[in-house]
Motif scaffolding. Sequence first.
Motif, PDB file in Angstrom:
ATOM      1  N   SER A 267      39.482  39.428  46.342  1.00  0.00           N
ATOM      2  CA  SER A 267      39.131  38.534  45.231  1.00  0.00           C
ATOM      3  C   SER A 267      40.142  37.421  45.007  1.00  0.00           C
ATOM      4  CB  SER A 267      38.976  39.346  43.948  1.00  0.00           C
ATOM      5  OG  SER A 267      40.214  39.935  43.572  1.00  0.00           O
ATOM      6  N   GLY A 268      41.182  37.362  45.836  1.00  0.00           N
ATOM      7  CA  GLY A 268      42.160  36.286  45.704  1.00  0.00           C
ATOM      8  C   GLY A 268      43.265  36.613  44.715  1.00  0.00           C
ATOM      9  N   ARG A 269      43.732  35.602  44.001  1.00  0.00           N
ATOM     10  CA  ARG A 269      44.912  35.753  43.135  1.00  0.00           C
ATOM     11  C   ARG A 269      44.562  35.618  41.655  1.00  0.00           C
ATOM     12  NH1 ARG A 269      49.685  32.206  45.665  1.00  0.00           N
ATOM     13  NH2 ARG A 269      50.848  33.553  44.227  1.00  0.00           N
ATOM     14  N   VAL A 270      43.392  36.054  41.280  1.00  0.00           N
ATOM     15  CA  VAL A 270      42.987  36.020  39.872  1.00  0.00           C
ATOM     16  C   VAL A 270      43.878  36.975  39.075  1.00  0.00           C
ATOM     17  CG1 VAL A 270      41.110  36.420  38.234  1.00  0.00           C
ATOM     18  CG2 VAL A 270      40.617  35.505  40.524  1.00  0.00           C
ATOM     19  N   PRO A 271      44.489  36.526  37.974  1.00  0.00           N
ATOM     20  CA  PRO A 271      45.360  37.397  37.174  1.00  0.00           C
ATOM     21  C   PRO A 271      44.594  38.604  36.618  1.00  0.00           C
ATOM     22  CG  PRO A 271      45.646  35.101  36.553  1.00  0.00           C
ATOM     23  CD  PRO A 271      44.444  35.154  37.444  1.00  0.00           C
ATOM     24  N   PRO A 272      45.293  39.725  36.375  1.00  0.00           N
ATOM     25  CA  PRO A 272      44.626  40.970  35.989  1.00  0.00           C
ATOM     26  C   PRO A 272      43.734  40.891  34.754  1.00  0.00           C
ATOM     27  CG  PRO A 272      46.959  41.362  36.439  1.00  0.00           C
ATOM     28  CD  PRO A 272      46.744  39.900  36.524  1.00  0.00           C
ATOM     29  N   PHE A 273      44.235  40.312  33.660  1.00  0.00           N
ATOM     30  CA  PHE A 273      43.429  40.278  32.445  1.00  0.00           C
ATOM     31  C   PHE A 273      42.257  39.310  32.576  1.00  0.00           C
ATOM     32  CE2 PHE A 273      47.308  42.046  30.403  1.00  0.00           C
ATOM     33  CZ  PHE A 273      46.717  43.191  29.879  1.00  0.00           C
ATOM     34  N   GLN A 274      42.456  38.224  33.310  1.00  0.00           N
ATOM     35  CA  GLN A 274      41.334  37.326  33.581  1.00  0.00           C
ATOM     36  C   GLN A 274      40.281  38.054  34.416  1.00  0.00           C
ATOM     37  OE1 GLN A 274      42.270  33.699  35.731  1.00  0.00           O
ATOM     38  NE2 GLN A 274      40.118  33.261  36.095  1.00  0.00           N
ATOM     39  N   MET A 275      40.744  38.815  35.411  1.00  0.00           N
ATOM     40  CA  MET A 275      39.827  39.594  36.233  1.00  0.00           C
ATOM     41  C   MET A 275      39.050  40.588  35.376  1.00  0.00           C
ATOM     42  SD  MET A 275      38.685  40.196  39.311  1.00  0.00           S
ATOM     43  CE  MET A 275      39.898  39.742  40.554  1.00  0.00           C
ATOM     44  N   ASN A 276      39.759  41.246  34.465  1.00  0.00           N
ATOM     45  CA  ASN A 276      39.113  42.193  33.556  1.00  0.00           C
ATOM     46  C   ASN A 276      38.036  41.514  32.727  1.00  0.00           C
ATOM     47  OD1 ASN A 276      40.089  44.771  33.911  1.00  0.00           O
ATOM     48  ND2 ASN A 276      40.904  44.940  31.850  1.00  0.00           N
ATOM     49  N   ALA A 277      38.383  40.358  32.162  1.00  0.00           N
ATOM     50  CA  ALA A 277      37.430  39.633  31.322  1.00  0.00           C
ATOM     51  C   ALA A 277      36.182  39.269  32.112  1.00  0.00           C
ATOM     52  CB  ALA A 277      38.085  38.376  30.746  1.00  0.00           C
ATOM     53  N   MET A 278      36.366  38.793  33.350  1.00  0.00           N
ATOM     54  CA  MET A 278      35.237  38.373  34.174  1.00  0.00           C
ATOM     55  C   MET A 278      34.385  39.566  34.618  1.00  0.00           C
ATOM     56  SD  MET A 278      37.357  35.620  36.496  1.00  0.00           S
ATOM     57  CE  MET A 278      36.029  35.228  37.621  1.00  0.00           C
ATOM     58  N   THR A 279      35.041  40.598  35.136  1.00  0.00           N
ATOM     59  CA  THR A 279      34.293  41.707  35.729  1.00  0.00           C
ATOM     60  C   THR A 279      33.613  42.580  34.680  1.00  0.00           C
ATOM     61  OG1 THR A 279      36.363  42.976  35.871  1.00  0.00           O
ATOM     62  CG2 THR A 279      35.665  41.788  37.845  1.00  0.00           C
ATOM     63  N   PHE A 280      34.256  42.786  33.529  1.00  0.00           N
ATOM     64  CA  PHE A 280      33.594  43.580  32.491  1.00  0.00           C
ATOM     65  C   PHE A 280      32.420  42.816  31.887  1.00  0.00           C
ATOM     66  CE2 PHE A 280      37.246  46.485  32.497  1.00  0.00           C
ATOM     67  CZ  PHE A 280      36.586  47.701  32.324  1.00  0.00           C
ATOM     68  N   ALA A 281      32.517  41.498  31.851  1.00  0.00           N
ATOM     69  CA  ALA A 281      31.375  40.700  31.392  1.00  0.00           C
ATOM     70  C   ALA A 281      30.207  40.876  32.363  1.00  0.00           C
ATOM     71  CB  ALA A 281      31.769  39.233  31.288  1.00  0.00           C
ATOM     72  N   ILE A 282      30.507  40.825  33.661  1.00  0.00           N
ATOM     73  CA  ILE A 282      29.469  41.044  34.678  1.00  0.00           C
ATOM     74  C   ILE A 282      28.935  42.477  34.574  1.00  0.00           C
ATOM     75  CG2 ILE A 282      29.026  41.194  37.165  1.00  0.00           C
ATOM     76  CD1 ILE A 282      31.197  38.995  37.494  1.00  0.00           C
ATOM     77  N   GLY A 283      29.846  43.428  34.348  1.00  0.00           N
ATOM     78  CA  GLY A 283      29.448  44.823  34.256  1.00  0.00           C
ATOM     79  C   GLY A 283      28.517  45.114  33.093  1.00  0.00           C
ATOM     80  N   SER A 284      28.574  44.297  32.067  1.00  0.00           N
ATOM     81  CA  SER A 284      27.691  44.507  30.914  1.00  0.00           C
ATOM     82  C   SER A 284      26.282  43.953  31.151  1.00  0.00           C
ATOM     83  CB  SER A 284      28.295  43.838  29.668  1.00  0.00           C
ATOM     84  OG  SER A 284      28.255  42.418  29.791  1.00  0.00           O
TER      85      SER A 284
END
Length: 294
Positions: A26-43
Motif C-alpha cells: 500500500s506504499g507509505r500511507v501513515p498508520p492513522f490515515q490508513m486506519n481512517a481510509m480502510t475502516f471507512a471502506i470496511g463500513s
Amino acid sequence: MRVKGTLIGFAAILMWSLLALMTAASGRVPPFQMNAMTFAIGSLPGLILLSLRPERIRLLRQPAKVWITGIAGLFGYHFLYFTALRNAPAVEAGLIAYLWPLLIVIGSALLPGERLRWYHVAGALAGLCGTVTIVSRNGVSFDQSYLVGYGAALLCAFSWAAYSLMTRSFERVSTDVVTGFCLATSLLSLVCHMALETTVWPASGGEWMAVVGLGLLPVGAAFYAWDYGVKNGDIQVIGAASYAAPLLSTLVLLLTGFAEPSWRILIACMLITGGALLAAKEMIRMRSGTAVAE
C-alpha cells in the motif's frame, strides 16, 4: 451453529493473514490515515446492506455499553498498537501485543457456560511459542528505555482480549452494529491523523488496490466475521487458532517473494498447527462422533 461460528471466526484469522502483504503493497500511507481510509471502506458493505434492508437499522439501537465496548475495542486496539510501535522496537512490541489470543483463552473461563481445559491453555501456549519463533528471527531484547512502548503493547493485548470476551457476552446483539464501530473508528483515526501525521496518498493504482483490499478484507469483513465467530463459535478454539495469523502471514509473504523460507517457519508451523488442533480436540471429537452416528 457452534461449528459454523468457529469456522467463520477462522475466516477472520485467514483474512488477517493478508494484512502484512497488503500493507507492504500500500506504499507509505501513515498508520492513522490508513486506519481512517480502510475502516471507512470496511463500513461500506454494512452501509449497503442497511440501505437495501432499512428495517435492519433498528438493530443499531444498542445500549451505550455495547457502543463503548466496540469503539474502544477497534479504535483502542489500533491506537495502542501504533503507540507501541512508535515507542518500542517492532519485534518486542509485536510479541507483547500478540498475547491477546492467550488472554482470550484464559479469560474465557470467566464466561457463562465455558469451561477452561488444560488442552485449551496448552494449545494457546504452543501457538505463542510458534509466534515467538517467527517474529524473533533477529533476536529479542527487552530494554527498559522502551517501557512506554511495552506498556502500550500490553494494554493493546488486553484491550483486544477484553473486546472479544465482552463481545461474547453481547451474543444477542446483531453483527450489523460492527458497521457503526468501523465508522466511529474511521472518524477517530482521522482526528489522530490530522493531529499527528502528514497526509501521504497512495502513489499508484496498485497501492490504491492494496488500500481497498485492506478495507474490504483484513480491516473490513474480518471484523464482521470475528464478531459472529466469538459470539457463536468456540471462543477457546478460535483464540488458540488466532496464532495462525502471523504464520499464515509469513507464508503469504514467502509465496509472494517478500520473505525467504527458513527452518523457523517449519517449526512455527508445527507448533501453531499442533496447538490449534490440541485446543480444538473436543470439538473435533464431537464432530467425528456426529459423523459416525450419521
